[in-house]
Write an enzyme that holds these catalytic residues in place. Structure first.
Site, PDB file in Angstrom:
ATOM      1  N   SER A  62     -31.905 -37.765  44.979  1.00 31.70           N
ATOM      2  CA  SER A  62     -31.976 -36.865  46.131  1.00 31.70           C
ATOM      3  C   SER A  62     -33.308 -36.118  46.191  1.00 31.70           C
ATOM      4  CB  SER A  62     -30.835 -35.850  46.044  1.00 31.70           C
ATOM      5  OG  SER A  62     -30.900 -34.966  47.140  1.00 31.70           O
TER       6      SER A  62
ATOM      7  N   LYS B 248     -31.478 -36.669  50.844  1.00 34.69           N
ATOM      8  CA  LYS B 248     -31.896 -35.286  50.580  1.00 34.69           C
ATOM      9  C   LYS B 248     -30.666 -34.404  50.637  1.00 34.69           C
ATOM     10  CE  LYS B 248     -34.837 -32.377  51.567  1.00 34.69           C
ATOM     11  NZ  LYS B 248     -35.278 -32.284  50.175  1.00 34.69           N
TER      12      LYS B 248
ATOM     13  N   ILE C 189     -39.286 -27.056  47.054  1.00 32.22           N
ATOM     14  CA  ILE C 189     -39.133 -27.410  48.469  1.00 32.22           C
ATOM     15  C   ILE C 189     -38.179 -26.419  49.148  1.00 32.22           C
ATOM     16  CG2 ILE C 189     -38.415 -29.250  50.077  1.00 32.22           C
ATOM     17  CD1 ILE C 189     -40.864 -30.100  48.433  1.00 32.22           C
ATOM     18  N   GLY C 190     -37.146 -26.020  48.440  1.00 35.08           N
ATOM     19  CA  GLY C 190     -36.211 -25.047  49.012  1.00 35.08           C
ATOM     20  C   GLY C 190     -35.217 -25.664  49.987  1.00 35.08           C
ATOM     21  N   LEU C 191     -34.803 -26.892  49.694  1.00 41.39           N
ATOM     22  CA  LEU C 191     -33.753 -27.589  50.453  1.00 41.39           C
ATOM     23  C   LEU C 191     -34.068 -27.751  51.945  1.00 41.39           C
ATOM     24  CD1 LEU C 191     -30.501 -26.060  48.867  1.00 41.39           C
ATOM     25  CD2 LEU C 191     -31.697 -28.138  48.214  1.00 41.39           C
TER      26      LEU C 191
ATOM     27  N   CYS D  29     -29.686 -26.580  42.396  1.00 42.64           N
ATOM     28  CA  CYS D  29     -31.053 -26.430  42.921  1.00 42.64           C
ATOM     29  C   CYS D  29     -31.671 -25.121  42.427  1.00 42.64           C
ATOM     30  CB  CYS D  29     -31.072 -26.454  44.441  1.00 42.64           C
ATOM     31  SG  CYS D  29     -32.749 -26.306  45.076  1.00 42.64           S
TER      32      CYS D  29
ATOM     33  N   LYS E 172     -23.585 -32.794  40.544  1.00 42.49           N
ATOM     34  CA  LYS E 172     -24.934 -32.857  39.956  1.00 42.49           C
ATOM     35  C   LYS E 172     -25.245 -31.559  39.206  1.00 42.49           C
ATOM     36  CE  LYS E 172     -29.731 -33.904  41.011  1.00 42.49           C
ATOM     37  NZ  LYS E 172     -30.656 -34.453  42.005  1.00 42.49           N
TER      38      LYS E 172
ATOM     39  N   GLY F 293     -33.866 -38.148  35.264  1.00 42.03           N
ATOM     40  CA  GLY F 293     -34.870 -37.310  34.620  1.00 42.03           C
ATOM     41  C   GLY F 293     -35.998 -38.127  34.020  1.00 42.03           C
TER      42      GLY F 293
ATOM     43  N   GLY G 120     -36.323 -40.768  40.511  1.00 43.41           N
ATOM     44  CA  GLY G 120     -36.776 -39.651  41.343  1.00 43.41           C
ATOM     45  C   GLY G 120     -38.277 -39.634  41.531  1.00 43.41           C
TER      46      GLY G 120
END
Ligand SMILES: Cc1cc2nc3c(=O)[nH]c(=O)nc-3n(C[C@H](O)[C@H](O)[C@H](O)COP(=O)(O)O)c2cc1C
Length: 303
Positions: free
Chosen positions: A21, A45, A71-73, A130, A165, A243, A265
């Protein structure tokens, strides 16, 4: 012929490689670059109830062996996702996992209820990890009680299998894993990013406008691998490893540590074909080593 398929609940994935994501947009962004149908699955995302612009720039910065992001979603919101993004994903011959985030429990529930009414989704990944938003995300994943409450409420309100997650920014990730398993999730993915910071010593200012961000990439692989190994010993549901997975060897390490599937990722930013190369590499490894089913490798590290 090697069988690369993996089953999570009733969902059959053709291979164990997912794209993580936030590193793969809504899939369409990579359509010109790789054959999306070859992926085990695509994770979108994080989707929230309302559209979000995210944090102001700069919101990414490179660090030794990795990167920081805050990024802050940023995302289009669930209604535009359904209207504008889902039809493309639905047209693909791969599994679609929608990653859901929110600032409150109610927001998560509203998003999953809207997703119940549409076609073309196979699974949800619930982001309770997050590190880059003031409200929501990490705060839900950092305690056993809140992680349990949110996953239980979501599983009661969705038609889809749920993957929780987890964040590595906790004292003991196995306790959170046991809590979300008890709450009814069908799989557990880990890890999200580790909180990090970078300062420009010339300007004396942090590189990121958010000051701190989430560290990802090869720098976090040993941490992720240890956490996957520890969690896989404790839970019965499949574990999905994330990771710093950059190549086939990295993916194999996670499978051996106990991950049933893996997510690619940051590697997507380095080489858009990284996920495809890993799928081909896993197939070749199995063929060369007489492994008929890739699931035979899961958890086979010799300790
Ligand atoms: C730029 C960027 C954006 C991300 N956005 C999200 C997101 O929206 N939701 C989420 O659950 N994880 C997000 N992540 C975390 C990744 O999915 C993944 O858990 C993490 O980066 C560790 O894997 P990697 O080292 O392979 O990148 C993001 C990571 C990066 C680098």
């Amino acid at each position: 012929m090697t069988d690369l398929s993996v089953k999570i609940g009733k969902i059959k994935f053709e291979n164990p490689v997912l794209v993580a994501s936030g590193t793969f947009g809504y899939g369409e962004e990579y359509a010109q670059l790789i054959d999306l149908n070859k992926l085990g699955g695509i994770i979108t995302k994080s989707i929230t109830l309302n559209p979000r612009e995210g944090n102001p720039p700069p919101r990414t910065c490179e660090t030794p062996s990795g990167m920081l992001n805050a990024i802050g979603l940023a995302n289009v919101g669930v209604d535009s996702f359904i209207k504008e993004k889902l039809s493309f994903l639905r047209s693909l011959d791969t599994k679609i996992i929608v990653n859901v985030a929110g600032s409150t429990l109610e927001e998560y529930v509203k998003v999953v209820k809207r997703l119940n009414r549409v076609k073309g989704i196979h699974m949800l990944e619930i982001n309770i990890s997050c590190p880059n938003v003031k409200m929501g995300g990490l705060q839900f994943g950092a305690s056993e009680e809140s992680a349990h409450e949110i996953i239980k409420t979501i599983t009661e309100n969705t038609n889809y299998p749920v993957m929780a997650k987890l964040t590595p920014n906790v004292t003991d990730i196995t306790r959170i894993a046991l809590a979300v398993e008890e709450a009814g999730c069908q799989a557990i993915s880990l890890i999200n990013t580790l909180v990090g910071m970078a300062i420009n010593s010339d300007t004396r200012k942090p590189f990121l406008s958010n000051i701190t961000g989430g560290l990802s990439g090869p720098a976090i692989k040993p941490v992720a691998l240890a956490m996957v190994w520890r969690v896989a010993q404790e839970v019965k549901v499949p574990v999905i490893g994330i990771g710093g997975i950059m190549d086939t060897k990295d993916a194999l390490e996670f499978l051996l540590a106990g991950a049933s599937m893996i997510q690619v990722g940051t590697a997507n930013f380095v080489d858009s074909r990284a996920s495809i190369k890993i799928i081909e590499g896993l197939k070749e490894y199995c063929e060369n080593n007489g492994i008929k089913r890739i699931r035979e490798l899961v958890g086979r590290v010799e300790t």
